[in-house]
Design an enzyme around this catalytic site. Sequence first.
Site, PDB file in Angstrom:
ATOM      1  N   SER A 130       0.818  -1.214   0.000  1.00 49.76           N
ATOM      2  CA  SER A 130       0.000   0.000   0.000  1.00 49.76           C
ATOM      3  C   SER A 130       0.851   1.263   0.000  1.00 49.76           C
ATOM      4  O   SER A 130       1.912   1.319   0.634  1.00 49.76           O
ATOM      5  CB  SER A 130      -0.907   0.000   1.232  1.00 49.76           C
ATOM      6  OG  SER A 130      -1.519   1.251   1.422  1.00 49.76           O
ATOM      7  N   GLU A 132       0.175   3.709   1.657  1.00 45.92           N
ATOM      8  CA  GLU A 132       0.179   4.196   3.041  1.00 45.92           C
ATOM      9  C   GLU A 132       1.506   3.909   3.730  1.00 45.92           C
ATOM     10  O   GLU A 132       1.852   4.556   4.711  1.00 45.92           O
ATOM     11  CB  GLU A 132      -0.971   3.572   3.835  1.00 45.92           C
ATOM     12  CG  GLU A 132      -2.347   4.103   3.476  1.00 45.92           C
ATOM     13  CD  GLU A 132      -2.607   5.511   4.012  1.00 45.92           C
ATOM     14  OE1 GLU A 132      -1.968   5.899   5.011  1.00 45.92           O
ATOM     15  OE2 GLU A 132      -3.454   6.212   3.430  1.00 45.92           O
ATOM     16  N   TYR A 153      -2.213   0.306  10.325  1.00 41.95           N
ATOM     17  CA  TYR A 153      -2.426  -0.376   9.046  1.00 41.95           C
ATOM     18  C   TYR A 153      -1.156  -0.322   8.196  1.00 41.95           C
ATOM     19  O   TYR A 153      -0.703  -1.338   7.650  1.00 41.95           O
ATOM     20  CB  TYR A 153      -3.577   0.280   8.288  1.00 41.95           C
ATOM     21  CG  TYR A 153      -3.672  -0.126   6.833  1.00 41.95           C
ATOM     22  CD1 TYR A 153      -4.221  -1.345   6.476  1.00 41.95           C
ATOM     23  CD2 TYR A 153      -3.206   0.718   5.823  1.00 41.95           C
ATOM     24  CE1 TYR A 153      -4.303  -1.730   5.133  1.00 41.95           C
ATOM     25  CE2 TYR A 153      -3.280   0.344   4.483  1.00 41.95           C
ATOM     26  CZ  TYR A 153      -3.834  -0.869   4.146  1.00 41.95           C
ATOM     27  OH  TYR A 153      -3.914  -1.246   2.836  1.00 41.95           O
TER      28      TYR A 153
END
Length: 347
Positions: A130, A132, A153
């Site tokens: 990801s 992120e 996460y």
Amino acid sequence: MKKALITGITGQDGSYLAELLLSKGYQVHGIVRRGSTFNRERIDHIHHDEHDKKAKLLLHYGDLSDGEQISDIVYNIKPDEVYHLGAQSHVRVSFDLAEYSGDITGLGTTRILEAIRRSKKPIKFYQASSSEMFGSANPPQNENTVFQPRSPYACAKLYAYWMSRNYREGYNLFICNGILFNHESPRRGENFVTRKVTMGVASILAGKQKALYMGNLNAKRDWGFTPEYVEAMYLMLQQKKPADYVVSTKETHTVKEFIQEAFAYAGMDWKKYVKIDPRYYRATEVDVLLGDNSKAKKILKWKPKIAFKDLVKIMVDADLKRAGLAPIGDGEKIIREKFPVKWWKKD
């Protein structure tokens, strides 16, 4: 006939990927959690029969927290390719469920990697990494950018990323990390910001909702169209050598811009309806995500076709239809002109 195993098959990415692989003649196997209710609306249109071993789509009960279950599934299916998309994938929720997010998103990946390693089969593995993971790293971000995660996460995804790298290098396995930036569609989960906005527009027009409550409007994201992104996943596992790739549009837009485009498309003044609620702020924010997709363009020959404003129109039209309202129509026209593929069942 090639066989593919998809974790997270009932999610946005998994459903589109299943359609793509089925169109290419694969037998597709998906892992689903056993629960008191079914959550399969995204794949209901694809015929599947758990009792017919010759069916093109087969579903198996399993949980990423149970390594024995995962090993049994991999051993029995003997897939050619595994696409690991399953995770606790909501960033904001990960602050409330940090331990669970680490177990499912992080350790869940290790359990699958171990199952593949022990199988002794030449299974190709795709890890859904990801954007992120980049967190507070300066944009634009590419495959060589130093990761600076800003949420449980992101930390869990980074653990999974490095475990995938270690298994690739340590055991000579074919493993690719797809570092995907934000990708949206009409099948995006309702608790994600883009669907929250487009559903809000439809609900307000339908008279079911008076206001849309949001958090940080200044966060910038690189938003693409999910059906295009699952094609990049597939392409990674068709290469001669495994590698990691950033998949993005190379553009960034604020949440406010997404809101403005969605409301303007519906002929509404967003300022009359959008209100800020501090509850929706993250404990630590990621300010700017902007991906450099040069490697994917060069090696995979992949590039996005659906632009930001087009994506917003596609999603608004889909949610207007769901609300029982007439779509404005530009979204469906964009699909016909820019993404006229046969494998995708249009939402």
